[in-house]
Scaffold this motif. Sequence first.
Motif, mmCIF file in Angstrom:
data_model
loop_
_atom_site.group_PDB
_atom_site.id
_atom_site.type_symbol
_atom_site.label_atom_id
_atom_site.label_comp_id
_atom_site.label_asym_id
_atom_site.label_seq_id
_atom_site.Cartn_x
_atom_site.Cartn_y
_atom_site.Cartn_z
ATOM 1 N N ILE A 59 3.821 1.358 -3.374
ATOM 2 C CA ILE A 59 3.409 1.683 -4.657
ATOM 3 C C ILE A 59 3.258 3.157 -4.608
ATOM 4 C CG2 ILE A 59 1.177 1.582 -6.284
ATOM 5 C CD1 ILE A 59 1.040 -1.284 -4.995
ATOM 6 N N VAL A 60 2.426 3.936 -3.740
ATOM 7 C CA VAL A 60 2.384 5.349 -3.623
ATOM 8 C C VAL A 60 3.481 6.027 -3.630
ATOM 9 C CG1 VAL A 60 1.276 7.141 -2.138
ATOM 10 C CG2 VAL A 60 -0.045 4.959 -2.514
ATOM 11 N N ALA B 54 -2.962 7.882 -3.934
ATOM 12 C CA ALA B 54 -2.002 8.025 -5.009
ATOM 13 C C ALA B 54 -1.868 9.703 -5.438
ATOM 14 C CB ALA B 54 -2.346 7.211 -6.264
ATOM 15 N N VAL C 178 -4.292 2.678 -2.489
ATOM 16 C CA VAL C 178 -3.578 3.224 -3.430
ATOM 17 C C VAL C 178 -4.528 4.300 -4.106
ATOM 18 C CG1 VAL C 178 -2.367 2.891 -5.726
ATOM 19 C CG2 VAL C 178 -1.905 1.393 -3.993
ATOM 20 N N LYS D 17 0.804 -1.342 -0.018
ATOM 21 C CA LYS D 17 0.014 0.127 0.027
ATOM 22 C C LYS D 17 0.838 1.154 -0.079
ATOM 23 C CE LYS D 17 -3.595 -2.191 2.760
ATOM 24 N NZ LYS D 17 -4.295 -2.231 4.042
#
Length: 151
Positions: free
Chosen positions: A100-101, A138, A134, A97
Amino acid sequence: MKILLAVDGSTFSQAAIEEVIHRSWPSGTEVRVLSVIHPLPYIPMLDPAFVSAAAHFDSLKQERERASHDIDEASKEIREKAPKLKVSAEALEGSPKKMIVEEAQRWEADLIILGSHGYGPAKPFLLGSVAQSVVLHAPCSVEVVRRSVAA
């Protein structure tokens, strides 16, 4: 355009790979294939015999191998089936989590693409917890590709 493609070796991430391959992208589009290494946690205070330390390090080794395999396979498939895309790959360790961001921010991605497992009691209506997090955090647009388990 810069696309961050998160993969985990599942049929759900395969659906995301296929989405990248079959879409027409602007000239010069870059795809960074990302897999996050997320081993079993190790809490030394709860395990004075260090049994879970061995499990943690074994899990870490397996996760590193899995991530390397996943990004290699996804990169190879994209290069073969969408040769106009510039492809790079990255494996990072941590919470999917979060990583990725953070990678989307660091790399200045324009779009994140990932698959959704859709776990939960209301599967048809919910995103998987990683995808949901995400989407909420994001720094850019996010595309969640869904595939039914039967597909």
